[in-house]
Motif scaffolding. Sequence first.
Motif, short mmCIF file in Angstrom:
data_model
loop_
_atom_site.label_atom_id
_atom_site.label_comp_id
_atom_site.label_asym_id
_atom_site.label_seq_id
_atom_site.Cartn_x
_atom_site.Cartn_y
_atom_site.Cartn_z
N GLU A 39 0.82 -1.02 0.00
CA GLU A 39 -0.50 -0.17 -0.04
C GLU A 39 1.23 1.03 -0.02
O GLU A 39 0.59 2.36 -0.79
N GLN A 40 2.21 1.01 0.54
CA GLN A 40 2.71 2.22 1.03
C GLN A 40 4.32 2.78 -0.91
O GLN A 40 4.36 3.33 -0.45
N GLY A 41 3.75 1.70 -1.33
CA GLY A 41 3.77 1.79 -2.29
C GLY A 41 5.17 1.00 -2.61
O GLY A 41 6.52 1.27 -3.65
N TYR A 42 6.28 0.15 -1.69
CA TYR A 42 7.38 -0.82 -2.11
C TYR A 42 7.52 -1.27 -2.97
O TYR A 42 6.19 -2.23 -3.65
N GLU A 43 8.21 -2.32 -3.36
CA GLU A 43 8.93 -3.66 -4.39
C GLU A 43 8.51 -4.40 -2.93
O GLU A 43 9.84 -4.64 -2.45
N VAL A 44 8.16 -4.92 -2.86
CA VAL A 44 7.86 -5.85 -2.20
C VAL A 44 7.74 -6.87 -1.91
O VAL A 44 7.41 -8.10 -3.63
N GLU A 45 9.10 -8.44 -1.55
CA GLU A 45 8.93 -9.51 -1.68
C GLU A 45 8.96 -10.55 -0.76
O GLU A 45 9.86 -9.57 1.04
N ALA A 46 8.94 -11.30 -0.41
CA ALA A 46 9.14 -12.13 0.94
C ALA A 46 10.54 -13.27 1.29
O ALA A 46 10.41 -14.28 0.18
N LEU A 47 10.15 -13.31 2.19
CA LEU A 47 11.42 -14.64 2.57
C LEU A 47 11.23 -15.57 3.94
O LEU A 47 10.46 -14.12 5.16
N PHE A 48 10.21 -16.79 3.74
CA PHE A 48 10.51 -17.77 4.52
C PHE A 48 11.36 -18.36 5.40
O PHE A 48 12.65 -18.65 3.99
N MET A 49 11.78 -18.49 6.34
CA MET A 49 12.79 -19.13 6.86
C MET A 49 13.18 -20.31 7.71
O MET A 49 11.69 -20.38 8.00
N ARG A 50 13.78 -21.20 7.50
CA ARG A 50 13.12 -21.61 8.22
C ARG A 50 14.99 -22.68 9.11
O ARG A 50 16.23 -22.98 8.72
N ASN A 51 14.09 -22.68 10.16
CA ASN A 51 15.67 -22.60 11.28
C ASN A 51 15.71 -23.90 12.67
O ASN A 51 16.22 -23.55 12.98
N TRP A 52 14.96 -24.61 11.96
CA TRP A 52 14.89 -25.81 12.97
C TRP A 52 14.51 -27.26 12.04
O TRP A 52 13.78 -26.96 11.39
#
Length: 375
Positions: free
Chosen positions: A25-38
Amino acid sequence: MEKKKVIVGLSGGVDSSVTAAILLEQGYEVEALFMRNWDSNLNNDILGNKLDEEVCPQEKDYLDALEVAKKLNIKIHRVDFIKEYWDYVFEHFVSEYKKGRTPNPDILCNKYIKFDKFLDYAINDLKADYIAMGHYAGVRFDKDKNTYELIRGLDKEKDQSYFLCQLNQKQLSKTLFPLQKFQKSEIRKIAKKYDLITAEKKDSTGICFIGERDFTNFLQNYISNQPGDIIDIKSNKKIGTHIGVMYYTIGQRKGLNLGGQKEPYYVAKKDIINKIIYVAPASDETFLESKSCIVEEFNFISNYEIYFKSNKFQCSAKFRYRQKDIKVEVEVISNNKIKITYQEPVRAVTEGQEAVLYINEICLGGGVIDKVLKI
């Protein structure tokens, strides 16, 4: 103008989901990152684990994160920090419990994983300008003081600045916290507006990235039982036995299995060397009270001299999450060691936990409680 690229730590929960939506909504270019730590198999996580679940909770979170990314039409990446989590967070966690202390893994996870390994990966590998997390806290740059400040979330019940107290200037300069001004109830409404699968999902509980466990059984995967005596601190008489001092915390009442007593008892003191737990009757809480503490590994987010003219100053402190602010006097002993003296005695300040300092809405930083003093 070219859009700034933000990598959101998408966990499969409602807070990180809405974080991504707000940034769009704020106008950023957004990507996601899912972490697996365990990895339960790799890390011998057997005792205390719910092995009967059809889908591993961590994989369920990933599937939810995928659905959210799909709904918001953003790219999602996945990365493993299993070895890093073990080396930087979990080994310290187990080591502290072996010493009879009570560590806070969420704080270490933020310091070494979310805002270090994750941040480096996002900036260097994914070419991001910023990272963003779904914490209820905020970052503010004070031009006059030329410093980045960590500020509390407006939702007092959800404020998570306590867990972010080990962050530094570089980390804050590259981090966005879009949820700072929101109440949790508003976040649920936004998630429903976007028809996100996480809108009604319960908040995660338990150990950071490990989840809910039968805690005593879970610890037995890594620390063997060391039975000993439970002694009444007032009469010095043995009134029971335990399976290991490290499984108990100061102030704990449940799980002591002290049948036949006139009233409930709580853990008043622990002797890890002699394997003794000292308990006191619930009607007398004086054994829980302390007047000051020594704090090691203290991290000042900004130089304290920006706010105070001397190495002795007054502010407020929290010694555990969701505790009300306590008025204290602080003496800076060295770069990372301080003494905190309370205006009134405080209950159950616990070695290994984090002491976090505040001036109004600004979080000054935090460190590990090393010694609890009665004077």
